[in-house]
Design a protein around this motif. Structure first.
Motif, PDB file in Angstrom:
ATOM      1  N   HIS A  92       0.842  -1.035  -0.015  1.00  0.00           N
ATOM      2  CA  HIS A  92       0.171   0.030   0.032  1.00  0.00           C
ATOM      3  C   HIS A  92       0.827   1.169   0.100  1.00  0.00           C
ATOM      4  CE1 HIS A  92      -3.627  -2.574   0.795  1.00  0.00           C
ATOM      5  NE2 HIS A  92      -2.934  -3.104   1.486  1.00  0.00           N
ATOM      6  N   ALA A  93       1.950   1.249  -0.830  1.00  0.00           N
ATOM      7  CA  ALA A  93       2.907   2.339  -0.719  1.00  0.00           C
ATOM      8  C   ALA A  93       3.204   2.751  -2.250  1.00  0.00           C
ATOM      9  CB  ALA A  93       4.259   1.754  -0.619  1.00  0.00           C
ATOM     10  N   HIS A  94       3.412   3.962  -2.459  1.00  0.00           N
ATOM     11  CA  HIS A  94       3.894   4.647  -3.771  1.00  0.00           C
ATOM     12  C   HIS A  94       4.987   4.161  -4.379  1.00  0.00           C
ATOM     13  CE1 HIS A  94       0.142   7.058  -3.553  1.00  0.00           C
ATOM     14  NE2 HIS A  94       0.506   7.209  -2.387  1.00  0.00           N
ATOM     15  N   VAL A  95       5.020   3.556  -5.591  1.00  0.00           N
ATOM     16  CA  VAL A  95       6.237   3.259  -6.258  1.00  0.00           C
ATOM     17  C   VAL A  95       7.331   4.425  -5.953  1.00  0.00           C
ATOM     18  CG1 VAL A  95       7.409   2.419  -8.380  1.00  0.00           C
ATOM     19  CG2 VAL A  95       5.293   1.547  -7.472  1.00  0.00           C
ATOM     20  N   SER A  96       6.986   5.477  -6.380  1.00  0.00           N
ATOM     21  CA  SER A  96       7.707   6.624  -6.371  1.00  0.00           C
ATOM     22  C   SER A  96       8.311   7.158  -5.014  1.00  0.00           C
ATOM     23  CB  SER A  96       7.174   7.735  -6.813  1.00  0.00           C
ATOM     24  OG  SER A  96       5.749   8.372  -5.882  1.00  0.00           O
ATOM     25  N   ASP A  97       7.573   6.750  -3.870  1.00  0.00           N
ATOM     26  CA  ASP A  97       8.169   6.869  -2.471  1.00  0.00           C
ATOM     27  C   ASP A  97       9.097   5.755  -2.279  1.00  0.00           C
ATOM     28  OD1 ASP A  97       6.574   9.182  -1.975  1.00  0.00           O
ATOM     29  OD2 ASP A  97       5.070   7.966  -0.806  1.00  0.00           O
ATOM     30  N   MET A  98       8.975   4.719  -2.539  1.00  0.00           N
ATOM     31  CA  MET A  98       9.879   3.500  -2.335  1.00  0.00           C
ATOM     32  C   MET A  98      10.969   3.669  -3.183  1.00  0.00           C
ATOM     33  SD  MET A  98       7.662  -0.203  -2.288  1.00  0.00           S
ATOM     34  CE  MET A  98       9.027  -0.987  -2.592  1.00  0.00           C
ATOM     35  N   ALA A  99      11.033   3.879  -4.439  1.00  0.00           N
ATOM     36  CA  ALA A  99      12.103   4.347  -5.428  1.00  0.00           C
ATOM     37  C   ALA A  99      12.953   5.598  -4.667  1.00  0.00           C
ATOM     38  CB  ALA A  99      11.612   4.843  -6.665  1.00  0.00           C
ATOM     39  N   ARG A 100      12.244   6.446  -4.205  1.00  0.00           N
ATOM     40  CA  ARG A 100      13.299   7.446  -3.560  1.00  0.00           C
ATOM     41  C   ARG A 100      13.861   7.223  -2.353  1.00  0.00           C
ATOM     42  NH1 ARG A 100       9.674  11.016  -4.644  1.00  0.00           N
ATOM     43  NH2 ARG A 100       8.519  10.578  -2.649  1.00  0.00           N
ATOM     44  N   THR A 101      13.219   6.512  -1.316  1.00  0.00           N
ATOM     45  CA  THR A 101      13.584   5.907  -0.318  1.00  0.00           C
ATOM     46  C   THR A 101      14.851   5.123  -0.269  1.00  0.00           C
ATOM     47  OG1 THR A 101      11.639   6.037   0.813  1.00  0.00           O
ATOM     48  CG2 THR A 101      13.203   4.912   2.079  1.00  0.00           C
ATOM     49  N   ASN A 102      15.005   4.381  -1.321  1.00  0.00           N
ATOM     50  CA  ASN A 102      16.003   3.257  -1.517  1.00  0.00           C
ATOM     51  C   ASN A 102      16.898   3.897  -2.648  1.00  0.00           C
ATOM     52  OD1 ASN A 102      15.282   0.836   0.036  1.00  0.00           O
ATOM     53  ND2 ASN A 102      13.205   1.548  -0.714  1.00  0.00           N
ATOM     54  N   GLY A 103      16.960   4.904  -3.207  1.00  0.00           N
ATOM     55  CA  GLY A 103      17.868   5.417  -4.212  1.00  0.00           C
ATOM     56  C   GLY A 103      17.744   4.751  -5.459  1.00  0.00           C
ATOM     57  N   LEU A 104      16.486   4.444  -5.805  1.00  0.00           N
ATOM     58  CA  LEU A 104      16.187   3.891  -6.968  1.00  0.00           C
ATOM     59  C   LEU A 104      15.533   4.659  -8.126  1.00  0.00           C
ATOM     60  CD1 LEU A 104      14.958   0.398  -5.826  1.00  0.00           C
ATOM     61  CD2 LEU A 104      17.215   0.739  -6.606  1.00  0.00           C
ATOM     62  N   LYS A 105      15.455   4.451  -9.230  1.00  0.00           N
ATOM     63  CA  LYS A 105      14.792   5.149 -10.292  1.00  0.00           C
ATOM     64  C   LYS A 105      13.182   4.290 -10.342  1.00  0.00           C
ATOM     65  CE  LYS A 105      18.215   6.876 -12.938  1.00  0.00           C
ATOM     66  NZ  LYS A 105      19.246   6.720 -14.132  1.00  0.00           N
ATOM     67  N   VAL A 106      12.328   4.835 -10.592  1.00  0.00           N
ATOM     68  CA  VAL A 106      10.803   4.217 -10.530  1.00  0.00           C
ATOM     69  C   VAL A 106      10.788   3.235 -11.629  1.00  0.00           C
ATOM     70  CG1 VAL A 106       8.391   4.637 -11.268  1.00  0.00           C
ATOM     71  CG2 VAL A 106       9.539   6.323  -9.829  1.00  0.00           C
ATOM     72  N   ASP A 107      11.372   3.369 -12.726  1.00  0.00           N
ATOM     73  CA  ASP A 107      11.356   2.193 -13.764  1.00  0.00           C
ATOM     74  C   ASP A 107      12.634   1.144 -13.647  1.00  0.00           C
ATOM     75  OD1 ASP A 107      13.395   4.058 -14.619  1.00  0.00           O
ATOM     76  OD2 ASP A 107      12.613   4.049 -16.592  1.00  0.00           O
ATOM     77  N   GLU A 108      13.188   1.131 -12.632  1.00  0.00           N
ATOM     78  CA  GLU A 108      14.294   0.349 -12.197  1.00  0.00           C
ATOM     79  C   GLU A 108      13.937  -0.774 -11.786  1.00  0.00           C
ATOM     80  OE1 GLU A 108      18.593   0.509  -9.877  1.00  0.00           O
ATOM     81  OE2 GLU A 108      17.438   2.569 -10.035  1.00  0.00           O
ATOM     82  N   GLY A 109      14.638  -2.023 -12.311  1.00  0.00           N
ATOM     83  CA  GLY A 109      14.119  -3.421 -11.730  1.00  0.00           C
ATOM     84  C   GLY A 109      15.182  -3.518 -10.282  1.00  0.00           C
ATOM     85  N   VAL A 110      14.365  -4.388  -9.511  1.00  0.00           N
ATOM     86  CA  VAL A 110      14.883  -4.933  -8.695  1.00  0.00           C
ATOM     87  C   VAL A 110      15.360  -6.574  -8.547  1.00  0.00           C
ATOM     88  CG1 VAL A 110      13.948  -3.436  -6.815  1.00  0.00           C
ATOM     89  CG2 VAL A 110      12.797  -5.350  -7.459  1.00  0.00           C
ATOM     90  N   ASP A 111      16.406  -6.929  -8.035  1.00  0.00           N
ATOM     91  CA  ASP A 111      16.853  -8.331  -7.788  1.00  0.00           C
ATOM     92  C   ASP A 111      16.537  -9.111  -6.561  1.00  0.00           C
ATOM     93  OD1 ASP A 111      18.046  -8.100 -10.925  1.00  0.00           O
ATOM     94  OD2 ASP A 111      19.675  -6.856  -9.579  1.00  0.00           O
ATOM     95  N   ALA A 112      16.506 -10.560  -6.734  1.00  0.00           N
ATOM     96  CA  ALA A 112      16.305 -11.152  -5.652  1.00  0.00           C
ATOM     97  C   ALA A 112      17.518 -10.878  -4.589  1.00  0.00           C
ATOM     98  CB  ALA A 112      16.104 -12.872  -5.991  1.00  0.00           C
ATOM     99  N   GLY A 113      17.125 -10.701  -3.390  1.00  0.00           N
ATOM    100  CA  GLY A 113      18.012 -10.481  -2.469  1.00  0.00           C
ATOM    101  C   GLY A 113      18.236  -9.009  -2.055  1.00  0.00           C
ATOM    102  N   ASP A 114      17.665  -8.058  -3.071  1.00  0.00           N
ATOM    103  CA  ASP A 114      17.896  -6.601  -2.855  1.00  0.00           C
ATOM    104  C   ASP A 114      16.965  -6.394  -1.355  1.00  0.00           C
ATOM    105  OD1 ASP A 114      19.087  -6.172  -4.891  1.00  0.00           O
ATOM    106  OD2 ASP A 114      17.682  -5.304  -6.041  1.00  0.00           O
ATOM    107  N   GLU A 115      17.411  -5.299  -0.842  1.00  0.00           N
ATOM    108  CA  GLU A 115      16.942  -5.144   0.554  1.00  0.00           C
ATOM    109  C   GLU A 115      16.266  -3.786   0.333  1.00  0.00           C
ATOM    110  OE1 GLU A 115      19.924  -5.564   3.736  1.00  0.00           O
ATOM    111  OE2 GLU A 115      19.899  -7.411   3.373  1.00  0.00           O
ATOM    112  N   LEU A 116      14.992  -3.638   0.778  1.00  0.00           N
ATOM    113  CA  LEU A 116      14.085  -2.296   0.650  1.00  0.00           C
ATOM    114  C   LEU A 116      13.477  -1.673   1.993  1.00  0.00           C
ATOM    115  CD1 LEU A 116      12.219  -3.480  -2.578  1.00  0.00           C
ATOM    116  CD2 LEU A 116      14.294  -2.116  -2.585  1.00  0.00           C
ATOM    117  N   VAL A 117      13.666  -0.729   2.084  1.00  0.00           N
ATOM    118  CA  VAL A 117      13.153   0.190   3.319  1.00  0.00           C
ATOM    119  C   VAL A 117      11.675   0.515   2.599  1.00  0.00           C
ATOM    120  CG1 VAL A 117      12.983   1.985   4.833  1.00  0.00           C
ATOM    121  CG2 VAL A 117      15.077   0.721   4.491  1.00  0.00           C
ATOM    122  N   ILE A 118      10.672   0.250   3.325  1.00  0.00           N
ATOM    123  CA  ILE A 118       9.289   0.746   2.969  1.00  0.00           C
ATOM    124  C   ILE A 118       8.693   1.730   3.870  1.00  0.00           C
ATOM    125  CG2 ILE A 118       7.120  -0.249   2.128  1.00  0.00           C
ATOM    126  CD1 ILE A 118       8.584  -2.429   1.457  1.00  0.00           C
TER     127      ILE A 118
END
Length: 136
Positions: A92-118
């Protein structure tokens, strides 16, 4: 029950503790604790009982979440096949918020094992980690 112990003096959601230690939270796991809810007390020392051998991973991962957000933010380790959009939706989060929080671009992929703060309400936990069948 044998466990590692870490003392906190801030509010932290026990589901976040489970997230960062790769543990599973069940109702009876914490039934014997002195807590009446899934969050430790604010401004009071509290001994968290962690699974054996998880103090280092707890300390390493929790430092990425501001202390005043540990009662509401979450942590997620990406599994095979998950996408940033799918994780955000389940959280229930916004992709843009998750991307910004984790230093990612909105259209950037994530890999198994990546650690995300939500930055997300705790409601997402049931959908991602619960028995609902959702894989997030």
């Amino acid at each position: 029950m044998v466990s590692d112990t870490v003392t906190v003096d801030y509010a932290i959601d026990l589901r976040l503790v489970a997230d960062v230690t790769n543990a599973i939270v069940t109702g009876d796991r914490y039934a014997e604790s002195s807590l009446l809810r899934m969050t430790t007390p604010r401004d009071m020392s509290f001994d968290l009982h962690l699974p054996i051998g998880t103090i280092d991973v707890f300390s390493s991962r929790i430092k990425d979440i501001p202390e005043d957000k540990r009662a509401s933010w979450r942590f997620h380790v990406v599994r095979n096949g998950e996408t940033l959009d799918g994780i955000a939706s389940a959280a229930h989060a916004h992709v843009s918020d998750m991307a910004r929080t984790n230093g990612l671009k909105v259209d950037e992929g994530v890999d198994a094992g990546d650690e995300l703060v939500i930055r997300s309400p705790v409601l997402w936990q049931v959908r991602v980690h619960g028995d609902s069948g959702a894989s997030g």
